[in-house]
Write a protein that holds these residues in place. Structure first.
Motif, PDB file in Angstrom:
ATOM      1  N   ASN A  75       0.804  -1.231   0.000  1.00 59.88           N
ATOM      2  CA  ASN A  75       0.000   0.000   0.000  1.00 59.88           C
ATOM      3  C   ASN A  75       0.835   1.277   0.000  1.00 59.88           C
ATOM      4  OD1 ASN A  75      -2.791  -0.987   0.005  1.00 59.88           O
ATOM      5  ND2 ASN A  75      -2.273  -1.855   1.993  1.00 59.88           N
ATOM      6  N   GLN A  76       2.095   1.163  -0.382  1.00 61.51           N
ATOM      7  CA  GLN A  76       2.936   2.342  -0.482  1.00 61.51           C
ATOM      8  C   GLN A  76       2.738   3.065  -1.812  1.00 61.51           C
ATOM      9  OE1 GLN A  76       4.891   3.485   2.157  1.00 61.51           O
ATOM     10  NE2 GLN A  76       3.704   1.862   3.152  1.00 61.51           N
ATOM     11  N   THR A  77       2.242   2.327  -2.800  1.00 56.48           N
ATOM     12  CA  THR A  77       2.019   2.900  -4.131  1.00 56.48           C
ATOM     13  C   THR A  77       0.578   2.658  -4.555  1.00 56.48           C
ATOM     14  OG1 THR A  77       4.319   2.420  -4.739  1.00 56.48           O
ATOM     15  CG2 THR A  77       2.789   2.921  -6.534  1.00 56.48           C
ATOM     16  N   LEU A  78      -0.059   3.707  -5.066  1.00 58.49           N
ATOM     17  CA  LEU A  78      -1.393   3.620  -5.637  1.00 58.49           C
ATOM     18  C   LEU A  78      -1.298   3.875  -7.131  1.00 58.49           C
ATOM     19  CD1 LEU A  78      -3.339   5.761  -2.982  1.00 58.49           C
ATOM     20  CD2 LEU A  78      -2.896   3.293  -2.952  1.00 58.49           C
ATOM     21  N   LYS A  89       5.030  -4.405  -6.077  1.00 54.16           N
ATOM     22  CA  LYS A  89       6.030  -3.476  -5.567  1.00 54.16           C
ATOM     23  C   LYS A  89       6.675  -2.665  -6.680  1.00 54.16           C
ATOM     24  CE  LYS A  89      10.240  -3.260  -2.787  1.00 54.16           C
ATOM     25  NZ  LYS A  89      11.285  -4.046  -2.088  1.00 54.16           N
ATOM     26  N   GLU A  90       6.962  -3.303  -7.814  1.00 50.74           N
ATOM     27  CA  GLU A  90       7.592  -2.591  -8.924  1.00 50.74           C
ATOM     28  C   GLU A  90       6.924  -2.849 -10.264  1.00 50.74           C
ATOM     29  OE1 GLU A  90      11.775  -3.220  -9.122  1.00 50.74           O
ATOM     30  OE2 GLU A  90      12.134  -2.706  -7.028  1.00 50.74           O
ATOM     31  N   TYR A 147       4.849  -4.219 -16.737  1.00 53.96           N
ATOM     32  CA  TYR A 147       5.596  -2.966 -16.853  1.00 53.96           C
ATOM     33  C   TYR A 147       6.296  -2.672 -15.531  1.00 53.96           C
ATOM     34  CZ  TYR A 147       2.478  -2.342 -20.856  1.00 53.96           C
ATOM     35  OH  TYR A 147       1.789  -2.519 -22.021  1.00 53.96           O
ATOM     36  N   ASN A 148       7.558  -2.250 -15.617  1.00 52.24           N
ATOM     37  CA  ASN A 148       8.259  -1.773 -14.431  1.00 52.24           C
ATOM     38  C   ASN A 148       7.998  -0.275 -14.337  1.00 52.24           C
ATOM     39  OD1 ASN A 148      10.261  -0.669 -12.647  1.00 52.24           O
ATOM     40  ND2 ASN A 148      11.399  -2.584 -12.843  1.00 52.24           N
ATOM     41  N   TYR A 149       7.118   0.123 -13.421  1.00 54.62           N
ATOM     42  CA  TYR A 149       6.728   1.527 -13.354  1.00 54.62           C
ATOM     43  C   TYR A 149       7.776   2.385 -12.653  1.00 54.62           C
ATOM     44  CZ  TYR A 149       5.082   0.286  -8.625  1.00 54.62           C
ATOM     45  OH  TYR A 149       4.997  -0.150  -7.335  1.00 54.62           O
ATOM     46  N   GLN A 150       8.763   1.734 -11.999  1.00 48.74           N
ATOM     47  CA  GLN A 150       9.864   2.500 -11.423  1.00 48.74           C
ATOM     48  C   GLN A 150      10.822   2.955 -12.530  1.00 48.74           C
ATOM     49  OE1 GLN A 150       9.624   3.318  -8.432  1.00 48.74           O
ATOM     50  NE2 GLN A 150       8.786   1.696  -7.143  1.00 48.74           N
ATOM     51  N   ASN A 182      12.480  -9.504  -8.124  1.00 49.36           N
ATOM     52  CA  ASN A 182      12.549  -8.289  -7.314  1.00 49.36           C
ATOM     53  C   ASN A 182      11.185  -7.708  -6.991  1.00 49.36           C
ATOM     54  OD1 ASN A 182      15.389  -8.294  -7.436  1.00 49.36           O
ATOM     55  ND2 ASN A 182      15.309  -7.413  -9.491  1.00 49.36           N
ATOM     56  N   TYR A 183      10.120  -8.444  -7.309  1.00 48.04           N
ATOM     57  CA  TYR A 183       8.800  -7.828  -7.230  1.00 48.04           C
ATOM     58  C   TYR A 183       7.959  -8.361  -6.082  1.00 48.04           C
ATOM     59  CZ  TYR A 183      10.412  -6.680 -11.865  1.00 48.04           C
ATOM     60  OH  TYR A 183      11.172  -6.244 -12.906  1.00 48.04           O
TER      61      TYR A 183
END
Length: 367
Positions: free
Chosen positions: A210-213, A275-276, A303-306, A354-355
């Motif tokens: 819940n750190q990213t919306l 997470k990513e 997709y890696n949104y980072q 890593n996800y």
């Protein structure tokens, strides 16, 4: 003889017109599902099937997780929930109970966010909250804010999509409870192209921690991510090339209701945020992809949104012609609902290495 020739010509013309309509229809269908401007990457086996579990009914939806437990809400029995142990495959039926047994509702949606569960109806509006394992729902919010989508992000905040009363446009916001309720709407997050309602229609998503919306548009090749305070916005295009919503909006009827003249071109069908990775289901076929695959599976693009990159794609297969209607990611598992079954896939390295969220344990399915 002249009459016979006239009838022959008339019938021939009718057949020709019908044939042209059929050809145009099939051509348009191909265009709807195909875009040769992009090419997907399908690596070998980024996910592998673990098992299918029969849950009896096809009215369940994914409500959330608590460690190794999957919780399923029920559309036709809104006060019923099913607990599924992903390790042992055991199931437990749960009866939710509102403290106010006379409560009126129209469209309930249950969401599990340990140590709480939430029961929400944005049309009344109200949100109930209770503790897992007690399953008693107490009033948390009443008549403070209307909404048409909502996701709890912690014990005292709910991420919502609503209609802004000032301009009648779709808006994203946060309902926050401290000593009193605060409703924060951010009108800058969604970018209108036509009417600010239909053209910005899309999906709320949140990461497991819940750190990213995020928000994924249905009708254009774009999604956005931001933090849990709706700041730090990042925009990203998908591999599709449709940047502008292709839809026709009719005039309002006597009741003031506005509808679409024709079905819109849907670019993104459903989505999940980790997470990513942003995982997006798309029914659009890329270059050299077979139309028959859509009869066998759904396509998920990662997709890696980072890094703002497209990573890879993979399939989630239907079961006996029953299509995947919902999917999500939990730890090292991909969970899909197909008809009356829960399908569980395991994610494989290096694609998902890593996800996995920091606090999530790798889940053992006891295979």
């Amino acid at each position: 003889m002249l009459i016979r020739n006239t009838y022959t010509k008339l019938i021939g013309t009718i057949i020709l017109c019908i044939g042209m309509v059929v050809i145009l229809f099939l051509s348009s269908e191909r265009q709807i599902h195909r875009n040769n401007a992009f090419t997907r990457r399908f690596p070998p086996h980024p996910v592998t099937k673990e098992f299918d579990l029969d849950i009896g009914y096809n009215s369940y939806y994914i409500a959330g997780f608590d460690k190794n437990y999957l919780y399923l809400g029920n559309q036709t029995a809104p006060w019923h929930m099913l607990q599924v142990n992903l390790g042992t495959k055991d199931t437990v039926h749960i009866r939710l109970e509102p403290r106010d047994r006379k409560i009126q509702y129209r469209s309930l949606r249950t969401s599990v966010l340990p140590p709480y569960f939430f029961v929400m109806d944005g049309t009344m509006p109200f949100i109930l909250r209770g503790k897992i394992n007690e399953w008693k729902a107490d009033p948390w919010m009443e008549r403070t804010a209307y909404f048409n989508r909502a996701i709890p992000i912690d014990s005292n905040r709910v991420f919502i999509r609503t209609i802004n009363a000032n301009n009648q446009k779709t808006t994203l916001g946060i309902i926050k409870k401290t000593d009193s309720f605060q409703v924060h709407l951010d009108t800058s997050l969604l970018e209108s192209q036509l009417d600010g309602v239909f053209d910005v229609d899309g999906m709320l998503v949140n990461s497991e921690n819940n750190q990213t919306l995020g928000y994924v548009y249905y009708y254009r090749n774009q999604f956005i991510t931001f933090d849990s305070e709706l700041t730090g916005q990042k925009k990203q295009r998908t591999i599709d090339t449709v940047q502008y919503a292709q839809l026709q909006v009719a005039l309002a009827n006597k009741k003031g209701q506005i509808q679409m003249k024709a079905p819109p071109l849907t670019i993104n069908t459903s989505a999940v945020l980790s997470k990513e990775l942003m995982l997006i289901q798309s029914d659009r076929l890329g270059r050299n992809e077979s139309r028959e695959m859509l009869d066998q599976a759904i396509i998920i693009d990662a997709y890696n949104y980072q890094k703002k990159t497209y990573e890879f794609s993979f399939y989630l297969y239907h079961i006996q012609k029953h299509k995947v209607r919902e999917f999500t990611l939990h730890g090292n598992l991909v969970i899909a609902l197909i008809d009356n079954k829960v399908s569980v896939y395991r994610t494989l390295e290096p694609y998902f290495t890593n996800y996995i969220p920091d606090k999530a344990q790798k889940i053992t399915t006891g295979r």
